[in-house]
Design a protein around this motif. Sequence first.
Motif, PDB file in Angstrom:
ATOM      1  N   ARG A  10      47.804  59.364  41.444  1.00 22.06           N
ATOM      2  CA  ARG A  10      47.809  59.354  42.909  1.00 22.06           C
ATOM      3  C   ARG A  10      48.555  60.560  43.450  1.00 22.06           C
ATOM      4  O   ARG A  10      49.643  60.875  42.994  1.00 22.06           O
ATOM      5  N   SER A  13      51.399  58.341  47.916  1.00 21.72           N
ATOM      6  CA  SER A  13      51.782  56.960  47.618  1.00 21.72           C
ATOM      7  C   SER A  13      51.116  55.999  48.605  1.00 21.72           C
ATOM      8  O   SER A  13      50.612  56.413  49.651  1.00 21.72           O
ATOM      9  N   LYS A  14      51.145  54.712  48.260  1.00 24.03           N
ATOM     10  CA  LYS A  14      50.566  53.701  49.159  1.00 24.03           C
ATOM     11  C   LYS A  14      51.325  53.674  50.478  1.00 24.03           C
ATOM     12  O   LYS A  14      50.738  53.504  51.541  1.00 24.03           O
ATOM     13  N   ALA A  62      58.478  59.043  51.105  1.00 25.78           N
ATOM     14  CA  ALA A  62      57.282  58.633  50.367  1.00 25.78           C
ATOM     15  C   ALA A  62      56.755  59.810  49.552  1.00 25.78           C
ATOM     16  O   ALA A  62      57.086  60.966  49.821  1.00 25.78           O
ATOM     17  N   LYS A  63      55.938  59.486  48.549  1.00 27.03           N
ATOM     18  CA  LYS A  63      55.381  60.531  47.684  1.00 27.03           C
ATOM     19  C   LYS A  63      54.226  61.228  48.408  1.00 27.03           C
ATOM     20  O   LYS A  63      53.145  60.675  48.560  1.00 27.03           O
TER      21      LYS A  63
END
Length: 73
Positions: A10, A13-14, A62-63
């Motif tokens: 991914r 990220s979600k 977040a990523k």
Amino acid sequence: MPAKKKSSRRRYSKGASKTVASAMRRKKSGTLRSGKGGKGGKVKSRKQAIAIGLSEARKKGAKVPRKSSSKAA
């Protein structure tokens, strides 16, 4: 020679995608504003809404991939 298989890792990220989705909803309802602290005008562009969502996700930790050098300049 076989084609190179793409990795399924991914890039976002979600949590980051949720933040972008939230920004898109705020754009549709007309409450998403540009600028520091939302002091700018109403956001009309889809691309701008995505950029704001990604920026918010970055601030939350977040990523999210780094901004590319061509767009950051």
